[in-house]
Design a protein around this motif. Structure first.
Motif, PDB file in Angstrom:
ATOM      1  N   MET A  99       0.856  -1.196   0.000  1.00  0.00           N
ATOM      2  CA  MET A  99       0.000   0.000   0.000  1.00  0.00           C
ATOM      3  C   MET A  99       0.886   1.238   0.000  1.00  0.00           C
ATOM      4  O   MET A  99       1.349   1.683   1.047  1.00  0.00           O
ATOM      5  CB  MET A  99      -0.899   0.002   1.240  1.00  0.00           C
ATOM      6  CG  MET A  99      -2.203  -0.764   1.096  1.00  0.00           C
ATOM      7  SD  MET A  99      -3.350  -0.057  -0.134  1.00  0.00           S
ATOM      8  CE  MET A  99      -3.665   1.548   0.591  1.00  0.00           C
ATOM      9  N   VAL A 100       1.115   1.768  -1.183  1.00  0.00           N
ATOM     10  CA  VAL A 100       1.983   2.937  -1.319  1.00  0.00           C
ATOM     11  C   VAL A 100       1.169   4.213  -1.509  1.00  0.00           C
ATOM     12  O   VAL A 100       1.656   5.317  -1.323  1.00  0.00           O
ATOM     13  CB  VAL A 100       2.962   2.741  -2.507  1.00  0.00           C
ATOM     14  CG1 VAL A 100       4.100   3.740  -2.449  1.00  0.00           C
ATOM     15  CG2 VAL A 100       3.526   1.322  -2.528  1.00  0.00           C
ATOM     16  N   ALA A 101      -0.083   4.051  -1.882  1.00  0.00           N
ATOM     17  CA  ALA A 101      -0.919   5.221  -2.183  1.00  0.00           C
ATOM     18  C   ALA A 101      -1.065   6.133  -0.971  1.00  0.00           C
ATOM     19  O   ALA A 101      -1.084   5.677   0.175  1.00  0.00           O
ATOM     20  CB  ALA A 101      -2.292   4.769  -2.655  1.00  0.00           C
ATOM     21  N   VAL A 103      -3.617   7.787   0.710  1.00  0.00           N
ATOM     22  CA  VAL A 103      -5.083   7.716   0.790  1.00  0.00           C
ATOM     23  C   VAL A 103      -5.568   8.855   1.679  1.00  0.00           C
ATOM     24  O   VAL A 103      -5.041   9.045   2.782  1.00  0.00           O
ATOM     25  CB  VAL A 103      -5.525   6.367   1.400  1.00  0.00           C
ATOM     26  CG1 VAL A 103      -7.043   6.288   1.463  1.00  0.00           C
ATOM     27  CG2 VAL A 103      -4.952   5.198   0.605  1.00  0.00           C
ATOM     28  N   ALA A 104      -6.566   9.576   1.221  1.00  0.00           N
ATOM     29  CA  ALA A 104      -7.117  10.651   2.045  1.00  0.00           C
ATOM     30  C   ALA A 104      -7.758  10.039   3.284  1.00  0.00           C
ATOM     31  O   ALA A 104      -8.522   9.077   3.184  1.00  0.00           O
ATOM     32  CB  ALA A 104      -8.164  11.434   1.259  1.00  0.00           C
ATOM     33  N   ASP A 105      -7.439  10.580   4.439  1.00  0.00           N
ATOM     34  CA  ASP A 105      -8.034  10.062   5.672  1.00  0.00           C
ATOM     35  C   ASP A 105      -9.496  10.485   5.806  1.00  0.00           C
ATOM     36  O   ASP A 105     -10.257   9.854   6.525  1.00  0.00           O
ATOM     37  CB  ASP A 105      -7.237  10.553   6.881  1.00  0.00           C
ATOM     38  CG  ASP A 105      -5.867   9.891   6.939  1.00  0.00           C
ATOM     39  OD1 ASP A 105      -5.792   8.671   6.688  1.00  0.00           O
ATOM     40  OD2 ASP A 105      -4.871  10.592   7.212  1.00  0.00           O
ATOM     41  N   ILE A 133      -7.647   1.474   4.608  1.00  0.00           N
ATOM     42  CA  ILE A 133      -7.641   0.361   3.645  1.00  0.00           C
ATOM     43  C   ILE A 133      -6.611  -0.688   4.046  1.00  0.00           C
ATOM     44  O   ILE A 133      -6.879  -1.893   4.012  1.00  0.00           O
ATOM     45  CB  ILE A 133      -7.368   0.905   2.226  1.00  0.00           C
ATOM     46  CG1 ILE A 133      -8.479   1.891   1.843  1.00  0.00           C
ATOM     47  CG2 ILE A 133      -7.275  -0.234   1.210  1.00  0.00           C
ATOM     48  CD1 ILE A 133      -8.179   2.711   0.596  1.00  0.00           C
ATOM     49  N   LEU A 134      -5.442  -0.213   4.454  1.00  0.00           N
ATOM     50  CA  LEU A 134      -4.376  -1.125   4.873  1.00  0.00           C
ATOM     51  C   LEU A 134      -4.842  -2.007   6.036  1.00  0.00           C
ATOM     52  O   LEU A 134      -4.602  -3.220   6.035  1.00  0.00           O
ATOM     53  CB  LEU A 134      -3.131  -0.314   5.266  1.00  0.00           C
ATOM     54  CG  LEU A 134      -1.897  -1.089   5.700  1.00  0.00           C
ATOM     55  CD1 LEU A 134      -1.432  -2.044   4.613  1.00  0.00           C
ATOM     56  CD2 LEU A 134      -0.774  -0.120   6.074  1.00  0.00           C
ATOM     57  N   PHE A 150       3.402   1.733   3.873  1.00  0.00           N
ATOM     58  CA  PHE A 150       4.297   2.875   3.758  1.00  0.00           C
ATOM     59  C   PHE A 150       3.862   3.921   4.769  1.00  0.00           C
ATOM     60  O   PHE A 150       2.680   3.993   5.109  1.00  0.00           O
ATOM     61  CB  PHE A 150       4.265   3.460   2.339  1.00  0.00           C
ATOM     62  CG  PHE A 150       5.235   2.780   1.408  1.00  0.00           C
ATOM     63  CD1 PHE A 150       5.058   1.444   1.060  1.00  0.00           C
ATOM     64  CD2 PHE A 150       6.324   3.463   0.909  1.00  0.00           C
ATOM     65  CE1 PHE A 150       5.963   0.804   0.225  1.00  0.00           C
ATOM     66  CE2 PHE A 150       7.242   2.832   0.060  1.00  0.00           C
ATOM     67  CZ  PHE A 150       7.057   1.505  -0.273  1.00  0.00           C
ATOM     68  N   LYS A 168       4.460   2.845  14.658  1.00  0.00           N
ATOM     69  CA  LYS A 168       3.476   2.605  13.604  1.00  0.00           C
ATOM     70  C   LYS A 168       3.552   1.166  13.093  1.00  0.00           C
ATOM     71  O   LYS A 168       2.540   0.533  12.850  1.00  0.00           O
ATOM     72  CB  LYS A 168       3.650   3.611  12.458  1.00  0.00           C
ATOM     73  CG  LYS A 168       2.519   3.565  11.458  1.00  0.00           C
ATOM     74  CD  LYS A 168       2.499   4.760  10.513  1.00  0.00           C
ATOM     75  CE  LYS A 168       1.902   5.982  11.171  1.00  0.00           C
ATOM     76  NZ  LYS A 168       1.582   7.060  10.221  1.00  0.00           N
ATOM     77  N   LYS A 172       0.318  -1.324  13.087  1.00  0.00           N
ATOM     78  CA  LYS A 172      -0.373  -1.590  11.823  1.00  0.00           C
ATOM     79  C   LYS A 172      -0.561  -3.076  11.511  1.00  0.00           C
ATOM     80  O   LYS A 172      -1.375  -3.424  10.663  1.00  0.00           O
ATOM     81  CB  LYS A 172       0.397  -0.942  10.667  1.00  0.00           C
ATOM     82  CG  LYS A 172       0.402   0.567  10.695  1.00  0.00           C
ATOM     83  CD  LYS A 172      -0.732   1.112   9.859  1.00  0.00           C
ATOM     84  CE  LYS A 172      -0.846   2.612   9.992  1.00  0.00           C
ATOM     85  NZ  LYS A 172      -2.006   3.144   9.272  1.00  0.00           N
TER      86      LYS A 172
HETATM   87  O1  C5P Z   1      -1.334   5.884   9.358  1.00  0.00           O
HETATM   88  P1  C5P Z   1      -0.811   6.322   8.043  1.00  0.00           P
HETATM   89  O2  C5P Z   1      -1.818   7.054   7.182  1.00  0.00           O
HETATM   90  O3  C5P Z   1       0.508   7.023   8.108  1.00  0.00           O
HETATM   91  O4  C5P Z   1      -0.496   4.952   7.285  1.00  0.00           O
HETATM   92  C1  C5P Z   1       0.042   4.967   6.001  1.00  0.00           C
HETATM   93  C2  C5P Z   1      -0.232   3.645   5.357  1.00  0.00           C
HETATM   94  O5  C5P Z   1      -1.629   3.352   5.438  1.00  0.00           O
HETATM   95  C3  C5P Z   1       0.102   3.632   3.872  1.00  0.00           C
HETATM   96  O6  C5P Z   1       0.475   2.311   3.522  1.00  0.00           O
HETATM   97  C4  C5P Z   1      -1.239   4.023   3.237  1.00  0.00           C
HETATM   98  O7  C5P Z   1      -1.327   3.543   1.908  1.00  0.00           O
HETATM   99  C5  C5P Z   1      -2.224   3.356   4.163  1.00  0.00           C
HETATM  100  N1  C5P Z   1      -3.530   4.023   4.325  1.00  0.00           N
HETATM  101  C6  C5P Z   1      -4.683   3.334   3.995  1.00  0.00           C
HETATM  102  N2  C5P Z   1      -5.915   3.915   4.179  1.00  0.00           N
HETATM  103  C7  C5P Z   1      -6.012   5.151   4.693  1.00  0.00           C
HETATM  104  C8  C5P Z   1      -4.840   5.862   5.066  1.00  0.00           C
HETATM  105  C9  C5P Z   1      -3.615   5.272   4.863  1.00  0.00           C
HETATM  106  O8  C5P Z   1      -4.594   2.202   3.535  1.00  0.00           O
HETATM  107  N3  C5P Z   1      -7.231   5.699   4.855  1.00  0.00           N
END
Ligand code: C5P
Length: 230
Positions: A99-101, A103-105, A133-134, A150, A168, A172
């Motif tokens: 999961m490199v994207a 992603v908007a929280d 998503i992760l 990531f 983290k 995670k």
């Molecule tokens: O907690 P944080 O946002 O720093 O975590 C980053 C990781 O979580 C990245 O791998 C990102 O792709 C993933 N992520 C996710 N869904 C979200 C926010 C971050 O999968 N809503």
């Protein structure tokens, strides 16, 4: 002689930044270029893996090389919800998920179906939380599946970065967490990157700096080492 140490592996990588709509013409976004995820996809494919690259918004040209690679399939998405659906689908048959994207929280709670107008006054945007998503992928992890997260962190020192990364990584539930420092002038949008690679306990198992492709190679080296029979 090309290394094909990832042959027979199915890999799902997400990249880019999601865009959360406000109205038909506006969105909440972020500065992710998508370069690191595209580099991971290309490096894995070059080492023999079959790659699904789920790409949210990326900078121009970032997907050009990946789009012509015979072992990279690109799935375009825009919002976090679309990225979640595409990654859940890809992860169902993947040996490794990264999961490199960015992603908007948060997303806008009530998207306007007509353009917001100045005459209506300053909009008050109510936000609601997007799913992590992760975390969902970790909860649905297949037996033997390796999950890589990531984390882009702002930190004042390498020690603070390592400390944030350790906590983290432990929180995670991922097998590897790739931590990079971001700031106004580094990380996002840049061709280069510098990362720490942590295991599930938060201990450093690698570090890399240089081009995003060099960083990608180090990440797959760590994945290969983790998956090697011992
Ligand atoms: O907690 P944080 O946002 O720093 O975590 C980053 C990781 O979580 C990245 O791998 C990102 O792709 C993933 N992520 C996710 N869904 C979200 C926010 C971050 O999968 N809503």
């Amino acid at each position: 002689v090309p290394r094909v140490d990832l042959a027979d592996l199915r890999v799902a990588v997400s990249t880019g930044g999601t865009r959360e709509p406000i109205d038909p013409v506006r969105y909440l976004g972020n500065r992710s270029s998508g370069r690191q995820g595209a580099a991971l996809a290309l490096d894995a494919a070059g080492r023999g893996a079959e790659v699904t690259l789920v790409a949210a918004h990326v900078d121009d040209g970032v997907l050009t090389e990946a789009s012509t690679h015979p072992r990279v399939q690109i799935v375009r998405v825009s919002t976090a919800a679309e990225l979640e659906a595409a990654m859940t689908d890809a992860a169902a048959t993947a040996d490794v998920v990264a999961m490199v994207a960015a992603v908007a929280d948060y997303r806008v709670a009530a998207v306007s179906h007509t353009k917001l107008r100045k005459e209506d006054g300053v909009p008050r945007l109510e936000l609601t939380t997007n799913p992590d998503i992760l975390a969902g992928l970790v909860a649905a992890r297949r037996p033997g599946q390796t999950i890589v997260g990531f984390a882009a962190e702002t930190a004042d020192s390498d020690a603070e970065l390592a400390d944030r990364g350790r906590r983290k990584a432990q929180r995670k539930g991922v097998d590897l967490l790739v931590v990079n420092r971001v700031g106004w002038e580094s990380g996002f949008e840049s061709p280069d990157n510098r990362v720490l690679i942590l295991d599930a306990a938060g201990d450093a198992v690698g570090e890399a700096s240089g081009t995003k492709r060099a960083v990608a190679t180090a990440v797959w080296d760590a994945v290969a080492a983790l998956r090697a029979p011992h």
